[in-house]
Design an enzyme around this catalytic site. Structure first.
Site, mmCIF file in Angstrom:
data_model
loop_
_atom_site.group_PDB
_atom_site.id
_atom_site.type_symbol
_atom_site.label_atom_id
_atom_site.label_comp_id
_atom_site.label_asym_id
_atom_site.label_seq_id
_atom_site.Cartn_x
_atom_site.Cartn_y
_atom_site.Cartn_z
ATOM 1 C CG ASP A 1 -2.088 -0.882 1.040
ATOM 2 O OD1 ASP A 1 -2.574 -0.929 -0.105
ATOM 3 O OD2 ASP A 1 -2.528 -1.532 1.998
ATOM 4 C CB SER B 1 -11.109 24.028 4.164
ATOM 5 O OG SER B 1 -9.745 24.011 3.797
#
Lengths: 697, 554, 215
Positions: free
Chosen positions: A323, A399
């Site tokens: 991963d 944001s």
């Protein structure tokens, strides 16, 4: 058993929290003592017969013992004693290997037996019962201070849990119902709050139970490779039995044809000694110790292998699926560059970006603030006047901050562009190009806008772990292909793959794609290893030849894999491969050593064997050993001592260096093959000198 | 010149053989097809290893029985100008076993025991057939490596037929013509009586179809000559050229099969690696033995005759020491066993060469087929140990070597040493066995050891001083030969079966390389260590102690 | 099983016919056509050039038996017979027919070597006796070939050196000058085949035929 709602009693005395991995010295005094005792228990013929090589030695010892009783001489008794010691040494090696595991298992067992569970009854009442009586599907309640009685999934509540008993990691972890962090393990302790847990393990099948079995090696079965080696050793043992037995008729016949005095009878004691010296006792004695020690080494690194087979398979792995996040990259993206667009200055952009990130506590946000400070010394400002932070949501994907009418936003390129457009602004043409360049480089672009104006792009870079590239180079040398698995888009994935030096990558990976990749590799005959933690990893973990589940992962994942990493560190996969290889190398090296030793032993024993019929054979006594009997005894003593001398090597494993197969082979052939030829010549001579010095001769 | 000739054969005969067994060479299909039709089989009907082994065993057994019968009634059969009588039961058993197993151990003197009918209809036929069977097994094992996920390993009948037709027949026929041209006798006319007026000597010279028997006996690494003196006989091996041709015939197929192997598994390098392992051991042994034979024969030297040309006892002038030693090593490192000089009279270390060559399991290069399948067995063991040392479940040509493979290879490697050692012990213990040797002293032991090593390895070379034509040696020898043949062939075929069924693992950097010098070294190591460790005690009581006995005579 | 047996029997019959009889008959046919002399054993009026003969019994009027011709390698019959048979009677008759491949001088035997080992007391004694035999004929330093037997016992050849050491013996018995014998030997020496195969050798039968012509 009565149903009570009595308050929880004082938490049962649990042993000092300590992970299985708590490392003990290889030669812990306690283990040594226990091993010595076990060496004698293992003399049981039922135990011995499992090891054909050592069984032959044991039978030989009995034969020389009878001979020594019938015709007591110093020589026959000395041989008998040393043969006996050979058997004991072999037992000792095995006992030593098991010792550490046994000690750990005892600790774990105590933990298990003393736990009491609070079982929830269907009517809502609570019942106290020993943990061992819980069965699958039961619901139990655990409150702060309780030890979780068995493995299960949290169905209600959130709590911090101390898992140090299993992992050795003292920092508590958060466990909550739902999601990938809902699994709890029996034996861990709830530190705060209250949990309702549905038991998922059958009686006696809990993680703890399996762990005890594993570290203890109770039901240890011979692994495929160990089995193959045992057969080879058996073959090498069988072939030497007729070779040695036939020497008696050969001796008789030689005496007849040569007209020498005497009957040419060969002393039975010498024949047994020769047999023991020729059969591969060194590797035979250490074989099971090597296997157990290999498992143990994994445990030392906080990895539990569910079978020895998995450890061996790890040595064979040709493809590693890793991963990206946490294994290859640090897991956090860091701001690395401000790229202004539309004629704005970099400082302008930095300032806006910093403002937008002030309230952003994510590592990415912090890194923007840090970068702004580094590049333009823009300090964290105390905001005055009216301001409002706009938090990131999955819908807006932005944001920012509203400050004195300024509206500053940072976020995904598409989202910010749409937002600007909604306000009537037009993103500059060059923006798309910049965004793409950043993406191509494997980084994540964040677009910053102030109202209708797009100021520029922040490049968030995925930081590749230091030293990982070298690690992959080593892997490549060892012939292992590394494949990076990531959810990123192909562009980003390619760039990171390039930077990290992996051989291949799977971008926008879904569990299905992962599974398909594993199957494709296996079709091609390759062995695949992977790590995983989520429930959706479970099928792939089960499919992979070596599936290392993270301990933080779900129960499903842990059950699907054949190893569990208690530290939940995906990089560990690389260690696992090395341990697997080391295990096999140790076996191969000691086998070679053992066989190579035979040459010197022949030169010691053959001249002695036929000294009466053919004194001229003494020319073969190249070591110039003192006398025929001292030569045989020296060889037998060497044979016994070499086992003890190699116990540490067997337990620690042959040193492993990541290198190409050819380099490793060359090195090991030199050390254990050529070394194995030479060493016994030196030591048999030394032992002979010592025997003479001791006036044994 | 021999090296060049063998190099050419390796490349082209090797490639040709691959073509034959892969069915690409088909110019004799017109002869093949009717034969298959009569047998009720075809190249498409492949067999599992069990059926393959079953066909082979029954085929050999039927041939054994048939040949035994013919030998027993040879007196009543035609083509018997010398009116030879029946062959005794024990000798018939030994002889037919010997020829069916490709051993060609001869407890009889050809010119005084066997009729032309027996020489042609039993012995020569078996020289073809046993060679073809050996090659078929090797090819089946090669298929084990080259195939993946396959349950079959070929068709025994087809492999044997193709080998006979395409490989053995043409080469031996052409070689036969050359041999006769050089002086080998080839007639069915029976013995001839001649008188020399110069010295008044009258001789009756035995003759027979020796030339064409010689070519197939060498090409098929059989070694059973027409005459008692085997290829020392001037009428079968008349010149230095024929001597060299015989060596080439013997070595050509065993060496070339490594190329065939490489070609069929798709990596010539792998074939070359096996070739290198074979050639290195072979070369060292040739050098050693030639050197040993260039020293004086101890007995002749002790009689005051010092030689500058080496040990001449038992050697023919037209070959000389070097050629004789080369010939002898060529025949004992294959399963041929022919001799052009008396091994019994070699110097102790000169005799050690051929004896130890056989003890290495005859893999350097070994018999036709048997050399390849046996060295593959050793290679499997070498791969297993070597593979472990690099930390991988060992694999050879992508086939994982696991418990079953190690077990089969172990059994195959175990049979020969155990058979030889046990039967030698039996012979050395019994009166019947002890009566065999001509020589006393350690050489007497060597003679027994040599006989059983030779038969246990299906070689057929002999230290001919041993009186082998006794009930005891005939029967013990037959047992040794049967074990040495079939107890290795069956595990080898089983190995072929299990390997063929396996998945092939692609090679990578981490794979144990099985086509480089290290592997060659390791394989040589395994061959020498297995052979050396098992036979060192016995050798030390034979040639080694004889060599060390300066000035002693028995 | 039944199939295997049926196939085995059929193939045995066919294979025996083809690879036994047809192969051999065709081979014999071609050989007889193409190389009739060789195929029949290289027979010349005085015997086969490929089969050694016993020269030790050659009558040499006025001189010791066998001294007027060149000898080949010794064997187990003739004057050499006593040597081999003296210590090992069992091995005397059947093997090492020597110069007499099948039946010669009414002694039956087949080809073969003495098979005496390198540390054989018998071989030592035999060699000593052969050395004395040669000395009795006037050959002071017999070469190794002249005191050892060959692999077949039928070796038709000797080396030039083997012939040269016999010159004094032959010269004394025949009266041919040693230098002429030298020349004769040189003429009769076959050099190595293709120049490198084997070593130079002399066919004893042809040498003696040439010697007879010289006389």
């Amino acid at each position: 058993m009565t149903a009570t709602a009595a308050p929880a009693p004082a938490a049962p005395e649990t042993p000092t929290p300590r992970g299985v991995a708590q490392s003990r010295s290889l030669f812990d005094r306690e283990i040594l003592a226990q091993s010595l005792r076990d060496s004698f228990f293992k003399l049981d013929p039922r135990v011995q017969i499992k090891n054909p090589v050592m069984f032959v030695v044991a039978v030989g010892t009995v034969v020389t013992f009878i001979e020594a009783v019938a015709k007591p001489t110093f020589f026959s008794w000395a041989i008998t004693v040393w043969l006996f010691l050979t058997v004991i040494f072999a037992n000792f090696a095995e006992a030593m290997a098991e010792g550490r595991g046994k000690a750990q298992a005892d600790t774990l067992r105590r933990m298990r037996s003393e736990t009491e569970a609070r079982r929830l009854l269907p009517d809502g009442g609570e019942q106290r019962c020993p943990a061992s009586e819980l069965s699958k599907g039961d619901l139990v309640v655990c409150e702060a201070g309780d030890v979780i009685p068995s493995d299960g999934d949290i169905i209600e509540g959130i709590a911090s849990v101390d898992e140090s008993a299993i992992t050795g990691e003292s920092a508590p972890v958060i466990r909550e119902s739902g999601g990938d962090r809902s699994a709890v393990t029996g034996g861990t302790r709830v530190l705060s709050d209250r949990l309702v847990v549905r038991i998922t393990a059958e009686r006696g099948q809990t993680f703890l139970d399996r762990m005890i079995g594993l570290v203890e090696g109770a039901n240890r079965q011979k692994t495929p490779n160990e089995l193959a080696l045992t057969i080879l050793l058996a073959v090498l043992t069988i072939v030497f039995i007729p070779v040695v037995v036939s020497l008696d008729p050969f001796g008789h016949f030689s005496a007849i044809v040569s007209g020498a005095k005497g009957t040419g009878t060969v002393d039975v004691v010498i024949l047994v000694a020769l047999l023991v010296c020729l059969i591969p006792t060194t590797i035979g004695a250490l074989l099971s110790a090597i296997g157990i020690a290999g498992m143990d080494r994994l445990v030392q690194r906080n990895v539990l292998a569910m079978s020895g087979r998995a450890v061996e398979a790890a040595g064979d792995v040709q493809t590693l699926l890793l991963d990206k996040t946490g294994t290859i990259t640090l897991g956090n993206r860091m701001a690395s560059k401000f790229i202004p667009v539309g004629g704005h200055s970099e400082q302008e952009l930095a300032s806006a970006a910093q403002l937008a990130s002030l309230a952003d506590e994510t590592p990415e946000g912090r890194s923007i603030v840090v970068l702004a400070k580094e590049r333009f010394a823009i300090r964290e400002r105390q905001l005055e006047g009216s301001h409002e932070f706009v938090a990131f949501t999955a819908q807006t994907r932005m944001s920012g901050l509203d400050l004195d009418g300024r509206r500053i936003r940072k976020g995904a390129a598409e989202a910010v562009k749409r937002w600007v457009a909604e306000q009537g602004g037009t993103p500059p043409d060059e923006l798309d190009g910049v965004v793409e360049t950043v993406s191509k480089a494997g980084s994540t672009p964040l677009v910053v806008a102030d109202g209708r104006t797009v100021l520029g792009v922040i490049e968030l870079k995925d930081v590749v772990k230091q030293g990982i590239r070298e690690k992959f180079d080593q892997m490549r040398q060892m012939g292992i292909r590394t494949v990076m698995i990531t959810g990123d888009n192909p562009l980003t994935a390619a760039a990171i793959a390039q930077e990290a030096g992996v051989d291949d990558y799977l971008a926008e990976a879904t569990p299905e794609a992962k599974m398909a990749l594993i199957k494709a590799e296996q079709e091609g005959g390759k062995l695949v290893a992977m790590t995983g933690d989520g429930t959706n990893d479970a099928p792939a973990l089960a499919q992979a030849d070596v599936g290392v589940a993270m301990n933080t992962g779900t129960t499903a994942a842990k059950e699907a894999g054949n190893m569990v990493d208690l530290d939940s560190n995906p990089t560990k996969l690389i260690d696992v491969v090395e341990i697997g290889k080391q295990l096999l190398i140790t076996r191969g090296a000691l086998t070679t050593f053992s066989i190579a030793n035979d040459v010197a032993k022949y030169f010691a024993i053959i001249p002695a064997l036929f000294a009466a019929t053919y004194p001229q054979l003494n020319t073969l006594n190249v070591m110039k050993l003192h006398s025929p009997t001292s030569a045989v005894l020296s060889a037998v003593i060497f044979n016994a001592l070499v086992i003890i001398a190699l116990v540490p090597l067997a337990l620690r494993g042959v040193r492993f260096r990541a290198a190409g197969a050819s380099a490793i082979l060359r090195r090991n052939v030199w050390i254990y093959g050529i070394g194995g030829l030479i060493v016994p010549f030196i030591f048999i001579k030394l032992i002979d000198l010592v025997l003479v010095a001791l006036h044994a001769y | 010149m021999l090296v060049v000739a063998l190099g050419i054969t390796w490349r082209y005969l090797g490639s040709y053989m691959a073509g034959v067994f892969e069915g690409r060479v088909r110019y004799l299909a017109w002869a093949e097809r009717p034969f298959y039709r009569v047998l009720g089989t075809s190249p498409e009907q492949e067999q599992t290893w069990k059926r393959y082994a079953g066909s082979l065993v029954i085929f050999s057994a039927v041939f054994l029985g048939f040949g035994y019968l013919l030998l027993r009634v040879q007196g009543s059969l035609p083509l018997n100008p010398q009116h030879m009588g029946q062959v005794t039961p024990a000798l018939s058993l030994n002889t037919i076993t010997s020829f069916v197993t490709n051993t060609n151990w001869q407890n009889y003197a050809g010119e005084t025991t066997m009729s032309y009918f027996s020489q042609i209809g039993v012995l020569t036929v078996q020289q073809f057939v046993s060679a073809a069977v050996g090659i078929a097994v090797a090819i089946a094992l090669v298929r084990g490596f080259s195939r993946r996920n396959s349950s079959t390993i070929g068709n025994f009948w087809v492999d044997t037929t193709r080998c006979l037709l395409y490989i053995l027949l043409p080469i031996s026929f052409i070689a036969g013509i050359i041999l006769v041209g050089e002086g080998a006798v080839m007639t069915l006319a029976g013995p001839v009586t001649v008188h020399d007026a110069l010295n008044g000597v009258t001789q009756t010279i035995p003759r027979g179809p020796a030339g064409f028997m010689g070519s197939i006996m060498q090409l098929g690494t059989n070694g059973g000559g027409f005459f008692n003196a085997n290829l020392a006989h001037p009428l079968e091996n008349p010149t230095a050229i024929t001597n060299l041709l015989y060596i080439w015939l013997t070595l050509s197929i065993p060496f070339a099969l490594t190329y065939t192997f490489g070609k069929m598994v798709g990596s010539i390098r792998h074939g070359a690696a096996l070739l290198a392992a074979m050639a290195i051991i072979f070369g060292v042994w040739v050098g050693f033995t030639v050197y040993a034979e260039h020293t004086n024969n101890p007995a002749v030297a002790a009689a005051g005759v010092h030689s500058t040309v080496g040990n001449t006892e038992g050697k023919e002038v037209r070959f000389g020491d070097t050629s004789s030693a080369l010939f002898n090593i060529s025949m004992t490192h294959t399963s041929d066993g022919a001799v052009d000089s008396a091994t019994d009279s070699y110097t102790p270390m000169g005799g050690f060469g051929p004896l130890s060559g056989m003890m290495l399991g005859e893999v350097t290069p070994g018999g036709v087929g048997s050399g390849l399948y046996t060295i593959l067995v050793y290679a499997v063991i070498a791969v297993f140990i070597g593979g472990l040392m690099i930390g991988r479940t060992p694999e050879y040509l992508g086939k994982k070597i696991q418990a079953r493979e190690v077990k089969l290879a172990g059994v195959a490697a175990l049979v020969m040493p155990v058979t030889v050692v046990v039967l030698t012990a039996v012979a050395a213990s019994l009166h019947a066995g002890r009566a065999g040797p001509l020589n006393s002293g350690p050489h007497g032991f060597t003679e027994i050891l040599y006989a059983l090593t030779s038969q246990g390895n299906n070689n057929g070379s002999a230290m001919a001083g041993l009186s082998g034509n006794t009930a005891f040696y005939n029967v013990v020898g037959a047992i040794a030969m049967l074990l040495g043949r079939f107890a290795i062939i069956i595990p080898a075929l089983a190995l072929a079966g299990t390997l063929a069924a396996k998945q092939t693992v692609p090679a990578g950097l981490g794979t144990f390389r099985t086509d480089n010098g290290m592997f060659v070294g390791l394989t040589i190591g395994v061959i020498i260590i297995v052979g050396g460790l098992t036979f060192f005690p016995a050798l030390s009581l034979g040639p080694i102690v004889e060599q060390l006995s300066h000035g002693k005579f028995w | 099983m039944v199939t295997h047996i049926r196939r085995s029997i059929i193939s045995i019959l066919i294979i025996t016919a083809v690879f036994g009889f047809i192969y051999m008959l065709a081979g014999t046919g071609i050989s007889q056509l193409a190389f009739r002399h060789q195929a029949n054993g290289s027979i010349t009026p005085n015997g086969s050039t490929l089969i050694g003969q016993d020269w030790s019994a050659t009558k040499c009027p006025g001189h010791p038996q066998g001294s007027c011709v060149f000898h080949g390698r010794p064997d187990a019959t003739g004057p050499y017979a006593a040597v081999v048979c003296s210590s090992n009677a069992r091995n005397c008759t059947p093997s090492s027919g020597g110069d007499n491949p099948l039946v010669a001088n009414n002694v039956s035997g087949s080809s073969g070597a003495t098979n005496l080992g390198p540390r054989s007391q018998t071989l030592l004694n035999n060699t000593r006796q052969l050395v004395s035999y040669w000395r009795s004929l006037g050959v002071e330093h017999p070469t190794p070939d002249l005191v050892t037997t060959s692999g077949s016992g039928l070796d038709p050849d000797i080396t030039p050196q083997d012939a040269i050491v016999q010159i004094p013996m032959v010269a004394a018995a025949t009266g041919v000058a040693p230098s002429e014998l030298q020349t004769l030997i040189r003429e009769q020496t076959h050099s190595a085949q293709f120049g490198f195969l084997g070593s130079p050798d002399i066919n004893v039968l042809q040498l003696n035929e040439a010697l007879a012509r010289l006389k």
